[in-house]
Design a protein around this motif. Structure first.
Motif, PDB file in Angstrom:
ATOM      1  N   PHE A 167      54.606  32.317  28.017  1.00  0.00           N
ATOM      2  CA  PHE A 167      53.878  33.099  27.018  1.00  0.00           C
ATOM      3  C   PHE A 167      52.389  33.126  27.361  1.00  0.00           C
ATOM      4  CE2 PHE A 167      51.411  33.225  23.091  1.00  0.00           C
ATOM      5  CZ  PHE A 167      51.947  34.327  22.457  1.00  0.00           C
ATOM      6  N   ALA A 168      51.862  31.950  27.726  1.00  0.00           N
ATOM      7  CA  ALA A 168      50.411  31.802  27.835  1.00  0.00           C
ATOM      8  C   ALA A 168      49.834  32.353  29.144  1.00  0.00           C
ATOM      9  CB  ALA A 168      50.027  30.331  27.680  1.00  0.00           C
ATOM     10  N   THR A 169      50.604  32.286  30.216  1.00  0.00           N
ATOM     11  CA  THR A 169      50.030  32.720  31.499  1.00  0.00           C
ATOM     12  C   THR A 169      49.604  34.181  31.453  1.00  0.00           C
ATOM     13  OG1 THR A 169      52.268  33.023  32.273  1.00  0.00           O
ATOM     14  CG2 THR A 169      51.098  31.118  33.099  1.00  0.00           C
ATOM     15  N   VAL A 170      50.230  34.982  30.611  1.00  0.00           N
ATOM     16  CA  VAL A 170      49.838  36.397  30.540  1.00  0.00           C
ATOM     17  C   VAL A 170      48.922  36.657  29.341  1.00  0.00           C
ATOM     18  CG1 VAL A 170      51.830  37.208  31.791  1.00  0.00           C
ATOM     19  CG2 VAL A 170      51.970  36.986  29.319  1.00  0.00           C
ATOM     20  N   ARG A 171      48.462  35.589  28.689  1.00  0.00           N
ATOM     21  CA  ARG A 171      47.502  35.747  27.596  1.00  0.00           C
ATOM     22  C   ARG A 171      46.305  34.839  27.865  1.00  0.00           C
ATOM     23  NH1 ARG A 171      52.513  36.509  25.908  1.00  0.00           N
ATOM     24  NH2 ARG A 171      52.945  38.208  24.439  1.00  0.00           N
ATOM     25  N   PRO A 220      48.561  47.303  31.716  1.00  0.00           N
ATOM     26  CA  PRO A 220      49.493  47.079  32.830  1.00  0.00           C
ATOM     27  C   PRO A 220      49.146  47.912  34.058  1.00  0.00           C
ATOM     28  CG  PRO A 220      50.692  47.318  30.780  1.00  0.00           C
ATOM     29  CD  PRO A 220      49.258  47.610  30.467  1.00  0.00           C
ATOM     30  N   ASP A 221      48.723  49.155  33.836  1.00  0.00           N
ATOM     31  CA  ASP A 221      48.447  50.009  34.971  1.00  0.00           C
ATOM     32  C   ASP A 221      47.245  49.500  35.773  1.00  0.00           C
ATOM     33  OD1 ASP A 221      49.923  52.206  35.877  1.00  0.00           O
ATOM     34  OD2 ASP A 221      48.073  53.415  35.732  1.00  0.00           O
ATOM     35  N   ALA A 222      46.231  49.042  35.059  1.00  0.00           N
ATOM     36  CA  ALA A 222      45.032  48.536  35.744  1.00  0.00           C
ATOM     37  C   ALA A 222      45.356  47.251  36.500  1.00  0.00           C
ATOM     38  CB  ALA A 222      43.917  48.294  34.732  1.00  0.00           C
ATOM     39  N   VAL A 223      46.235  46.415  35.929  1.00  0.00           N
ATOM     40  CA  VAL A 223      46.593  45.161  36.601  1.00  0.00           C
ATOM     41  C   VAL A 223      47.413  45.459  37.855  1.00  0.00           C
ATOM     42  CG1 VAL A 223      47.829  42.978  36.370  1.00  0.00           C
ATOM     43  CG2 VAL A 223      46.441  43.818  34.484  1.00  0.00           C
ATOM     44  N   VAL A 224      48.334  46.435  37.746  1.00  0.00           N
ATOM     45  CA  VAL A 224      49.095  46.855  38.930  1.00  0.00           C
ATOM     46  C   VAL A 224      48.124  47.351  40.005  1.00  0.00           C
ATOM     47  CG1 VAL A 224      50.692  48.597  39.824  1.00  0.00           C
ATOM     48  CG2 VAL A 224      51.218  47.397  37.690  1.00  0.00           C
ATOM     49  N   ASP A 225      47.145  48.148  39.573  1.00  0.00           N
ATOM     50  CA  ASP A 225      46.213  48.763  40.516  1.00  0.00           C
ATOM     51  C   ASP A 225      45.218  47.783  41.143  1.00  0.00           C
ATOM     52  OD1 ASP A 225      46.780  51.377  40.943  1.00  0.00           O
ATOM     53  OD2 ASP A 225      45.842  52.070  39.083  1.00  0.00           O
ATOM     54  N   ALA A 226      45.121  46.561  40.591  1.00  0.00           N
ATOM     55  CA  ALA A 226      44.077  45.636  41.050  1.00  0.00           C
ATOM     56  C   ALA A 226      44.185  45.360  42.547  1.00  0.00           C
ATOM     57  CB  ALA A 226      44.130  44.340  40.251  1.00  0.00           C
ATOM     58  N   CYS A 279      46.823  36.564  43.201  1.00  0.00           N
ATOM     59  CA  CYS A 279      47.207  35.438  42.335  1.00  0.00           C
ATOM     60  C   CYS A 279      48.710  35.391  42.080  1.00  0.00           C
ATOM     61  CB  CYS A 279      46.465  35.519  41.009  1.00  0.00           C
ATOM     62  SG  CYS A 279      46.976  34.215  39.881  1.00  0.00           S
ATOM     63  N   CYS A 280      49.290  34.187  42.186  1.00  0.00           N
ATOM     64  CA  CYS A 280      50.738  34.041  42.054  1.00  0.00           C
ATOM     65  C   CYS A 280      51.216  34.262  40.622  1.00  0.00           C
ATOM     66  CB  CYS A 280      51.179  32.666  42.542  1.00  0.00           C
ATOM     67  SG  CYS A 280      50.574  31.312  41.522  1.00  0.00           S
ATOM     68  N   VAL A 281      50.296  34.259  39.652  1.00  0.00           N
ATOM     69  CA  VAL A 281      50.728  34.496  38.271  1.00  0.00           C
ATOM     70  C   VAL A 281      50.879  36.003  38.016  1.00  0.00           C
ATOM     71  CG1 VAL A 281      50.151  34.112  35.835  1.00  0.00           C
ATOM     72  CG2 VAL A 281      49.638  32.369  37.516  1.00  0.00           C
ATOM     73  N   ARG A 282      50.229  36.813  38.848  1.00  0.00           N
ATOM     74  CA  ARG A 282      50.299  38.264  38.636  1.00  0.00           C
ATOM     75  C   ARG A 282      51.726  38.804  38.679  1.00  0.00           C
ATOM     76  NH1 ARG A 282      46.919  42.226  39.598  1.00  0.00           N
ATOM     77  NH2 ARG A 282      48.039  42.781  41.477  1.00  0.00           N
ATOM     78  N   THR A 316      43.497  37.237  39.799  1.00  0.00           N
ATOM     79  CA  THR A 316      42.627  38.190  40.466  1.00  0.00           C
ATOM     80  C   THR A 316      43.185  38.489  41.853  1.00  0.00           C
ATOM     81  OG1 THR A 316      40.757  37.309  39.238  1.00  0.00           O
ATOM     82  CG2 THR A 316      40.228  38.428  41.279  1.00  0.00           C
ATOM     83  N   VAL A 317      42.745  39.599  42.422  1.00  0.00           N
ATOM     84  CA  VAL A 317      43.081  39.888  43.818  1.00  0.00           C
ATOM     85  C   VAL A 317      41.780  39.932  44.606  1.00  0.00           C
ATOM     86  CG1 VAL A 317      44.278  41.412  45.403  1.00  0.00           C
ATOM     87  CG2 VAL A 317      44.994  41.319  43.008  1.00  0.00           C
ATOM     88  N   ALA A 318      41.715  39.167  45.704  1.00  0.00           N
ATOM     89  CA  ALA A 318      40.544  39.186  46.583  1.00  0.00           C
ATOM     90  C   ALA A 318      40.991  39.741  47.932  1.00  0.00           C
ATOM     91  CB  ALA A 318      39.994  37.772  46.762  1.00  0.00           C
ATOM     92  N   ALA A 319      40.130  40.498  48.589  1.00  0.00           N
ATOM     93  CA  ALA A 319      40.509  41.090  49.878  1.00  0.00           C
ATOM     94  C   ALA A 319      39.360  41.006  50.858  1.00  0.00           C
ATOM     95  CB  ALA A 319      40.936  42.538  49.676  1.00  0.00           C
ATOM     96  N   LEU A 320      39.716  40.795  52.126  1.00  0.00           N
ATOM     97  CA  LEU A 320      38.733  40.771  53.210  1.00  0.00           C
ATOM     98  C   LEU A 320      39.091  41.857  54.216  1.00  0.00           C
ATOM     99  CD1 LEU A 320      36.475  39.429  54.987  1.00  0.00           C
ATOM    100  CD2 LEU A 320      38.298  38.053  55.997  1.00  0.00           C
ATOM    101  N   ALA A 321      38.168  42.786  54.454  1.00  0.00           N
ATOM    102  CA  ALA A 321      38.394  43.828  55.459  1.00  0.00           C
ATOM    103  C   ALA A 321      37.624  43.476  56.718  1.00  0.00           C
ATOM    104  CB  ALA A 321      37.945  45.183  54.921  1.00  0.00           C
TER     105      ALA A 321
END
Lengths: 475, 392
Positions: B256-260, B304-310, B335-338, B385-390
């Protein structure tokens, strides 16, 4: 968002108090200072070298700090380009500085004030730690007589008590202690540390800034009480000088709210066995603490103020509509929530016959009853005048809305006791339900129309919105 | 696989059941016969074996710098899976140097300093410090602080913490400074990367704050006792609509809490704090990272859409951060909770959108126990969060 940073000082205070040596205290300070302001660079500079720094790599060349002058507002570090700078002396006497630099934005007044508070606490901690380091060295060398050691140890003990007192006050500030109690804790804390002196906090009168009031006073030993005008004069001198001012047994330092001088912290009485340097430290530290408490209260009140009606403390129209919009956006079924619009009957008569003060008291009373009649998840707001609105969410169906509306009407219908008299009022209520295409504004309009119908046909009852009401209103 | 001049970045993936075979296959695919300057391995716990690490290293020709860690799942342009992903880069112009700090060898601040000391080995026009930490061993923010104290503001920090399939059992790091191959439990790895062309960093989460702010009136470390002067658990359940029965079942509460989560106010946005535990007796809630007393927090909600798009947003932000240079490839720390918060279908959609957004740039990503970005306006450790290195 301002405000939060001031409150975070508690954590910093306790971390600094726990630091075991000069290096780690300085390291904690530069880290917290840079992180709390999202700054790239922070350093504690003393005698031309950095005691600690972040953002410029490990052991940066002292020459990179050569361009940093106290009070400068921009600087350039190798490879980082021009940056906004803020500098804060750790104490009045030494040349030690806390400096913080960041690229994107200048530092706000409140951030600078917080950093000054951090610098001051670090200054106290460093003095105490340096004294301790000195004492250790001296003991090794066995060069000093017992009396001197004792004096040093006493000084350390007092300084530790000073840090502890500051920490306690800051913690109280975080836990929402009322401002007056907080100010009393500050004057009291300083008085206990100083032994015999009287301490006072003098502030400008909000209604008449030319006047000064004694906001808090903690008396020292009997027979040593300074006359009140002398305390106010000392405060006035420090406020005019915009810095510490000492005359005879009276010492004062200005207290700030944001950028402006709001008053002064005053110490009155003999030095006793407290050294002059310690007295100055206590004065500076508590003046700063009072500034932080006042600024913190000010920003928190301003935040609340922006979203709430000052008379009833209920959310205002803007905050209410934002919440309604959010609820509507998340709504998955019709009538999943409802909006009540309330108007008080007979309110104008109360205002006219008993005066505005009674009218205000009635509104506060109604707000209180309204809060009591709705659920925790609902939100009541005042729209101005004698009009209120309530968001009912979640809702099992219209039946539940009618039940709550009736409860609201019944509770407001009971007489109020105002200025020793029983005053009666009653509420007419309109109900509108969430559903297709409803926005916060249309929902309010619909509930308003339904309220108007209730008021016209049977005041003191509720009506639910029906589409024909719109037509009737238009005709 | 892309080529730019003579610099290259390749990604290979294998879902073969045998860890060593999978490692060798993924490595060959990533290298395509080229000689790598650095090999970066992401492996699911089922494949995190010494044999796998040795096989990857050997398939890269031996005598190659290698870092890597266990995950809670990986993905590439070929999709999501649980196996081995190998990222490799090479060609003239790339420089790399590595450090490994075994678990418990020193405090985390010192571990961060040591991991970052690889920056001492060379200078380059553009540099970045890639960190693979361990989200299970204490406060990783301390590790990032230590690394930043060495790297300074000129060198951005990026990376993620090793995963263990969200089992909280233990993580592994894979390391080679040349000829040796080590598999280390719960370690911290650092690699300094240098190039004549820029590196780009992106960060996105897609959560937004709801309702009015609250002040953390009492907390200690990650444990929050009071919000606005009220027991934190009571406020949490009321504002999230959580049922009291949740408290009887830690697993149900976690779900319950991981998504809140809570959002911690910062000057430039919010840091997301995952709540994972409640104590019914002391009415407290616990977050995965420090939430200091006096901080202002909000409840955070997912669009949900913004989280998918992250994921796609972070990937694109990283490639847009290259000052116009052509991206060769992207590393993604997700993040593994995503995936738990999003559910299977949306997690899949997130990976597909990332692929479509970056096409034809190759990328290798894994589900992390905490994401690391330290640059202007980003403090260090991040969550949900999603972090990326180009790389260019």
């Amino acid at each position: 968002m301002a405000g939060w940073s001031l409150l975070q000082l508690t954590e910093y205070f306790s971390a600094i108090t726990r630091a075991g040596d000069v290096g780690s205290a300085a390291r904690i300070a530069v880290q917290r200072a840079s992180e709390s302001t999202d700054a790239e660079v922070a350093a504690v500079l003393g005698a031309g070298a950095a005691l600690s720094s972040v953002g410029l790599g490990r052991n940066p060349d002292p020459a990179v700090f050569a361009g940093v002058r106290p009070g400068a507002e921009v600087t350039t570090f190798p490879g980082l380009g021009p940056m906004h700078l803020t500098t804060h002396p750790l104490d009045r006497d030494g040349g030690d500085l806390l400096i913080v630099a960041r690229a994107d934005e200048p530092f706000a007044a409140e951030e600078r004030q917080m950093l000054q508070g951090m610098a001051r606490v670090l200054g106290l901690a460093l003095r105490s730690l340096r004294t301790l380091e000195n004492e250790r060295r001296l003991r090794h060398e066995r060069e000093r007589e017992a009396q001197a050691r004792l004096e040093l140890l006493e000084a350390i003990e007092r300084r530790e008590r000073l840090l502890e007192t500051l920490l306690r006050v800051q913690r109280a500030a975080n836990q929402g202690t009322p401002l007056t109690e907080l100010l009393d804790a500050i004057t009291e804390g300083a008085r206990i540390l100083l032994g015999h002196a009287t301490t006072a906090l003098v502030l400008r009168d909000v209604r008449d800034p030319a006047k000064l009031i004694l906001a808090s006073l903690s008396h020292g030993a009997e027979g040593r009480r300074p006359p009140r005008p002398a305390v106010l004069d000392a405060a006035r001198r420090a406020m005019a000088a915009k810095g510490p001012a000492t005359e005879g047994e009276l010492a004062a330092a200005p207290v700030h709210v944001g950028d402006g001088v709001a008053g002064a912290f005053v110490i009155a009485g003999p030095d006793g066995d407290v050294r002059a340097s310690e007295r100055r430290d206590v004065l500076a530290a508590f003046a700063e603490q009072a500034s932080l408490a006042l600024t913190g209260a000010h920003t928190q009140a301003a935040m609340h103020e922006a979203h709430h009606d000052s008379l009833t403390r209920l959310p205002n129209r803007a905050l209410f509509l934002r919440r309604v919009e959010r609820v509507l956006a998340e709504q998955t079924r019709p009538a999943g929530s409802a909006l009540l619009y309330l108007d008080l009957d007979l309110f104008k008569r109360v205002n006219d016959t008993l005066g505005h003060a009674a009218g205000d008291e009635l509104l506060r009373g109604v707000a209180g009853r309204l809060r009591g009649a709705i659920r925790d998840t609902d939100m009541a707001a005042r729209f101005g005048g004698d009009e209120f609105a309530v968001l009912l969410d979640p809702l099992t169906g219209p039946e539940q809305a009618r039940e709550i509306a009736q409860r609201v009407i019944d509770s407001i219908g009971r007489p109020f006791e105002i200025a020793g008299r029983a005053v009666a009022t009653r509420a007419s209520v309109g109900i509108a339900y969430s559903g297709d295409g409803r926005t916060a504004e249309t929902l309010v309009d619909d509930a308003d129309l339904a309220m108007y119908q209730a008021k016209r046909s049977r005041p003191g009852t509720y009506r639910e919105f029906e589409p024909p009401m719109r037509l009737r209103a238009a005709c | 696989m892309s080529e730019s001049g003579q610099r290259w970045f390749g990604v290979g993936r294998s879902l073969l059941a045998d860890p060593a075979q999978a490692g060798a296959q993924a490595c060959r695919e990533a290298l395509g016969g080229r000689r790598a300057a650095l090999v970066i391995v992401f492996a699911s716990p089922s494949h995190s074996t010494p044999a796998m690490a040795a096989a990857v290293h050997a398939a890269a020709g031996g005598d190659v710098l290698m870092i890597g860690c266990s995950t809670s799942g990986e993905y590439t342009t070929d999709g999501r899976g649980a196996g081995v992903v190998v990222n490799a880069l090479g060609g003239p112009g790339f420089s790399a140097s590595v450090r490994a700090v075994p678990h418990d060898s020193m405090d985390l601040y010192a571990a961060g300093e040591t991991a970052a000391s690889c920056l001492d080995d060379f200078d380059a026009e553009h540099r970045v410090l890639l960190l693979l930490g361990d989200g299970r061993s204490g406060d990783q923010q301390e590790m990032v602080r230590g690394a930043y104290s060495v790297a300074g503001a000129r060198v951005p920090l990026i990376g993620g913490c090793a995963g263990d399939d969200v089992t909280q059992t233990g993580t592994w790091h894979f390391f080679s400074s040349g000829t040796d191959v080590q598999v280390l439990p719960n370690a911290v790895l650092g690699v300094a990367l240098g190039a004549p062309s820029p590196f780009g960093i992106g960060l996105a989460h897609g959560w937004h704050k709801v309702g009015e702010p609250m002040v953390v009136t009492r907390s200690e470390g990650g444990k929050i006792y009071e919000l606005d002067g009220e027991p934190a658990l009571d406020v949490y359940l009321r504002r999230t609509g959580g049922a009291a029965e949740l408290l009887a079942d830690p697993g149900a509460f976690l779900q319950f809490a991981t998504v809140r989560p809570l959002g911690l106010a910062r000057r430039t946005g919010e840091d997301v704090r995952i709540i994972f535990e409640a104590d019914a007796a002391e009415r407290s809630i616990s977050g995965l990272a420090d939430t200091p007393e006096g901080a202002l927090v909000w409840f955070m909600a997912a669009d949900p859409d913004a989280v998918v798009d992250a994921a796609a947003a972070a990937g694109l932000a990283a490639t847009a951060d290259l000052d116009g240079a052509d991206p060769l490839g992207v590393l993604v720390f997700d993040c593994c909770v995503r995936p738990i918060a999003l559910g299977e279908d949306r997690a899949e959609a997130a990976a597909v959108r990332l692929r479509d957004a970056l096409k034809p740039i190759p990328f290798g990503g894994f589900y992390t126990n905490g994401e690391i970005v330290r640059k202007t306006n980003a403090k260090g450790m991040h969550h949900l969060t999603v972090a990326a290195l180009a790389v260019s």
